[in-house]
Write a protein that holds these residues in place. Structure first.
Motif, mmCIF file in Angstrom:
data_model
loop_
_atom_site.group_PDB
_atom_site.id
_atom_site.type_symbol
_atom_site.label_atom_id
_atom_site.label_comp_id
_atom_site.label_asym_id
_atom_site.label_seq_id
_atom_site.Cartn_x
_atom_site.Cartn_y
_atom_site.Cartn_z
ATOM 1 N N LEU A 378 5.986 3.685 -9.466
ATOM 2 C CA LEU A 378 6.874 4.116 -8.391
ATOM 3 C C LEU A 378 6.087 4.565 -7.166
ATOM 4 O O LEU A 378 6.525 4.373 -6.030
ATOM 5 C CB LEU A 378 7.771 5.242 -8.893
ATOM 6 C CG LEU A 378 8.792 4.855 -9.966
ATOM 7 C CD1 LEU A 378 9.600 6.072 -10.395
ATOM 8 C CD2 LEU A 378 9.725 3.769 -9.440
ATOM 9 N N ASP A 379 4.941 5.168 -7.390
ATOM 10 C CA ASP A 379 4.134 5.612 -6.253
ATOM 11 C C ASP A 379 3.620 4.416 -5.454
ATOM 12 O O ASP A 379 3.581 4.446 -4.222
ATOM 13 C CB ASP A 379 2.971 6.451 -6.749
ATOM 14 C CG ASP A 379 2.214 7.103 -5.601
ATOM 15 O OD1 ASP A 379 2.831 7.895 -4.855
ATOM 16 O OD2 ASP A 379 1.028 6.791 -5.432
ATOM 17 N N ILE A 380 3.218 3.359 -6.162
ATOM 18 C CA ILE A 380 2.789 2.141 -5.481
ATOM 19 C C ILE A 380 3.933 1.566 -4.650
ATOM 20 O O ILE A 380 3.766 1.168 -3.494
ATOM 21 C CB ILE A 380 2.271 1.107 -6.506
ATOM 22 C CG1 ILE A 380 0.979 1.602 -7.143
ATOM 23 C CG2 ILE A 380 2.061 -0.246 -5.848
ATOM 24 C CD1 ILE A 380 0.492 0.730 -8.267
ATOM 25 N N ALA A 381 5.134 1.530 -5.265
ATOM 26 C CA ALA A 381 6.292 1.000 -4.547
ATOM 27 C C ALA A 381 6.625 1.856 -3.327
ATOM 28 O O ALA A 381 6.976 1.348 -2.255
ATOM 29 C CB ALA A 381 7.493 0.914 -5.487
ATOM 30 N N ARG A 382 6.540 3.187 -3.491
ATOM 31 C CA ARG A 382 6.842 4.070 -2.362
ATOM 32 C C ARG A 382 5.867 3.857 -1.206
ATOM 33 O O ARG A 382 6.276 3.744 -0.053
ATOM 34 C CB ARG A 382 6.793 5.525 -2.841
ATOM 35 C CG ARG A 382 7.012 6.528 -1.710
ATOM 36 C CD ARG A 382 6.906 7.962 -2.223
ATOM 37 N NE ARG A 382 5.606 8.212 -2.836
ATOM 38 C CZ ARG A 382 4.500 8.478 -2.138
ATOM 39 N NH1 ARG A 382 4.536 8.506 -0.815
ATOM 40 N NH2 ARG A 382 3.362 8.702 -2.757
ATOM 41 N N ARG A 383 4.556 3.805 -1.523
ATOM 42 C CA ARG A 383 3.572 3.634 -0.460
ATOM 43 C C ARG A 383 3.690 2.266 0.201
ATOM 44 O O ARG A 383 3.489 2.130 1.403
ATOM 45 C CB ARG A 383 2.169 3.850 -1.020
ATOM 46 C CG ARG A 383 1.866 5.315 -1.280
ATOM 47 C CD ARG A 383 0.420 5.549 -1.672
ATOM 48 N NE ARG A 383 0.159 5.092 -3.043
ATOM 49 C CZ ARG A 383 -0.533 3.993 -3.345
ATOM 50 N NH1 ARG A 383 -0.997 3.240 -2.379
ATOM 51 N NH2 ARG A 383 -0.732 3.648 -4.602
ATOM 52 N N THR A 384 4.036 1.248 -0.570
ATOM 53 C CA THR A 384 4.246 -0.081 0.023
ATOM 54 C C THR A 384 5.428 -0.058 0.979
ATOM 55 O O THR A 384 5.372 -0.605 2.091
ATOM 56 C CB THR A 384 4.472 -1.126 -1.074
ATOM 57 O OG1 THR A 384 3.330 -1.165 -1.949
ATOM 58 C CG2 THR A 384 4.701 -2.503 -0.475
ATOM 59 N N ALA A 385 6.517 0.586 0.573
ATOM 60 C CA ALA A 385 7.694 0.664 1.435
ATOM 61 C C ALA A 385 7.398 1.442 2.707
ATOM 62 O O ALA A 385 7.785 1.035 3.815
ATOM 63 C CB ALA A 385 8.856 1.305 0.683
ATOM 64 N N GLU A 386 6.703 2.572 2.589
ATOM 65 C CA GLU A 386 6.401 3.385 3.763
ATOM 66 C C GLU A 386 5.436 2.690 4.706
ATOM 67 O O GLU A 386 5.559 2.793 5.931
ATOM 68 C CB GLU A 386 5.837 4.742 3.319
ATOM 69 C CG GLU A 386 6.859 5.622 2.627
ATOM 70 C CD GLU A 386 6.254 6.917 2.125
ATOM 71 O OE1 GLU A 386 5.000 7.041 2.172
ATOM 72 O OE2 GLU A 386 7.009 7.793 1.672
ATOM 73 N N SER A 387 4.456 1.965 4.163
ATOM 74 C CA SER A 387 3.527 1.239 5.027
ATOM 75 C C SER A 387 4.222 0.122 5.776
ATOM 76 O O SER A 387 3.758 -0.295 6.845
ATOM 77 C CB SER A 387 2.385 0.662 4.189
ATOM 78 O OG SER A 387 2.872 -0.341 3.303
ATOM 79 N N ALA A 388 5.344 -0.372 5.253
ATOM 80 C CA ALA A 388 6.102 -1.427 5.920
ATOM 81 C C ALA A 388 7.221 -0.861 6.784
ATOM 82 O O ALA A 388 8.090 -1.600 7.234
ATOM 83 C CB ALA A 388 6.683 -2.391 4.889
ATOM 84 N N GLY A 389 7.224 0.447 7.000
ATOM 85 C CA GLY A 389 8.259 1.058 7.828
ATOM 86 C C GLY A 389 9.563 1.285 7.112
ATOM 87 O O GLY A 389 10.604 1.452 7.756
ATOM 88 N N GLY A 390 9.544 1.300 5.783
ATOM 89 C CA GLY A 390 10.775 1.497 5.023
ATOM 90 C C GLY A 390 10.721 2.745 4.162
ATOM 91 O O GLY A 390 10.009 3.705 4.467
ATOM 92 N N ALA A 391 11.462 2.723 3.052
ATOM 93 C CA ALA A 391 11.527 3.888 2.174
ATOM 94 C C ALA A 391 11.919 3.440 0.774
ATOM 95 O O ALA A 391 12.362 2.305 0.557
ATOM 96 C CB ALA A 391 12.533 4.907 2.700
#
Length: 413
Positions: A378-391
């Protein structure tokens, strides 16, 4: 550099102009003096021709209106024309010689003519103003021409320097952009051949760096895909052990190994913010990969994927790792046979849902999922989303639903 080239051009042009204009100025003065003396001599000779004839007085009177004062010394001591003293030059000319002599305020030209009454001496005075007539104007013209040529040399030198410094400055900006992580920066092939050669080499270097980083990302992505499935299978085997203590010990070691592998992959996959990919293509490819394991475990895997292209502001390797992390959590922390669903909407929203026990509130904190998980997925998914401007969002049970919202990109890179 522009300033030094301008100063150098000004110095060289000034030296060349001094070497040319000073002799030219002296020549102009000499030509003006010679011209004035020649005209004075012609006047004296024309008056001397009329000596001894009744037309002498008329000739002297006509010469009075000219630029040169004319004086005629008669044999009997008489004087016609302008008043002048009978000096040594006049007495020398009375011997029958033509004389040119200096006089206060100018020069004199004396010519003699023999008449029945004696020798007539014609004196023509040439003032300094006549000797230098037009010289000042010519010198001012030469000075203006010199200044114009110096200014023109400075302008040309500045243009030449600008043609060199502008491409060099642009290449410096490109190098700074490359150093800042913008691997799309390229230098324009402008300027002299040597500068263009440097720009071409810089572009080749930037392209080579981009190729190497792309190869590294592909290798890391391949490593990620190769390691996650064996780790998931190893975790399932550990959980099936009869000895709970041994199962817990092996699961802890597997968690530690998964953290180390994920950390290495994440650190190696440092990317530029300008990357993008087609989310529909990446999600479909990763879902097809995991569908094989779902079929082996008897899981129903429902897919509802929007048609692409759906460009997002994240690289294909990073988005693939995000999908793998979410699906890996489902397979690792739900019993075999539990159904799951993967949806991708044009938003762009990625939803991974299962019918398992769900996530506790602290699931987003690494190492505290509360269900034997490290929370890394989940942490990987969260950081990927935030780096792409999402959540990333979690929905409470029954079951577990993870929603990853990504920011759309303008175009695929």
């Amino acid at each position: 550099m522009r300033r030094w080239l301008a100063l150098l051009a000004a110095a060289i042009t000034s030296l060349v102009l001094i070497a040319l204009l000073v002799p030219m100025a002296l020549l102009i003065r000499s030509v003006a003096e010679n011209g004035a003396m020649s005209r004075a001599t012609a006047t004296a000779e024309s008056v001397a021709v009329a000596a001894g004839s009744p037309a002498l007085e008329l000739t002297v009177e006509q010469a009075r209106g000219g630029p040169f004062p004319v004086t005629v010394f008669l044999p009997g001591g008489g004087v016609l024309g302008a008043t002048a003293a009978r000096d040594d030059a006049v007495r020398l000319a009375a011997t029958g010689r033509s004389v040119t002599a200096h006089a206060p305020g100018g020069r004199t030209v004396l010519s003699s003519a023999l008449t029945p009454e004696g020798t007539v001496v014609v004196r023509v005075f040439v003032s300094d103003a006549e000797l230098t007539r037009g010289v000042r104007e010519a010198w001012l013209g030469l000075a203006a021409l010199g200044l114009l040529l110096v200014a023109l040399g400075i302008v040309l030198a500045d243009r030449l320097a600008l043609a060199i410094t502008r491409p060099i400055g642009a290449m410096a900006q490109v190098s700074h952009r490359l150093a800042g992580g913008d691997l799309t920066a390229r230098a324009a092939l402008d300027g002299p051949p040597e500068v263009r050669s440097v720009a071409l080499a810089l572009n080749h270097l930037a392209g080579r760096i981009d190729d190497l980083l792309a190869a590294e990302r592909e290798s890391v992505a391949d490593l990620s895909h190769r390691l996650r499935t064996p780790l998931t299978g190893l975790r399932l085997d550990a959980e099936s052990l009869a000895d709970p203590a041994e199962a817990a010990r092996i699961a802890a070691r597997i968690d530690e190994l998964q953290r180390a592998v994920t950390r290495v992959i994440t650190e190696a996959r440092q990317r530029s913010n300008e990357q993008s990919c087609d989310a529909a293509e990446v999600v479909a490819e990763r879902a097809a990969f995991w569908s094989v394991l779902a079929e082996d475990q008897g899981r129903e895997m429902r897919l509802d994927l929007a048609k692409g292209p759906l460009p997002v502001r994240v690289g294909a390797a990073e988005l693939g790792a995000c999908v793998d992390a979410l699906l890996g959590n489902v397979f690792a922390h739900t019993p075999e046979g539990v159904a799951l669903a993967v949806r991708l909407t044009p938003g762009v929203r990625l939803v991974v849902a299962d019918e398992g026990p769900g996530f506790p509130p602290q699931a987003l904190e690494r190492g505290r999922s509360g269900a034997g998980s490290t929370g890394l997925g989940l942490d990987i998914a969260r950081r990927t989303a935030e780096s792409a401007g999402g959540a990333l969002e979690l929905s409470p049970g029954p079951g577990a639903t993870v929603t990853v919202t990504l920011s759309p990109a303008l175009a695929l890179s």
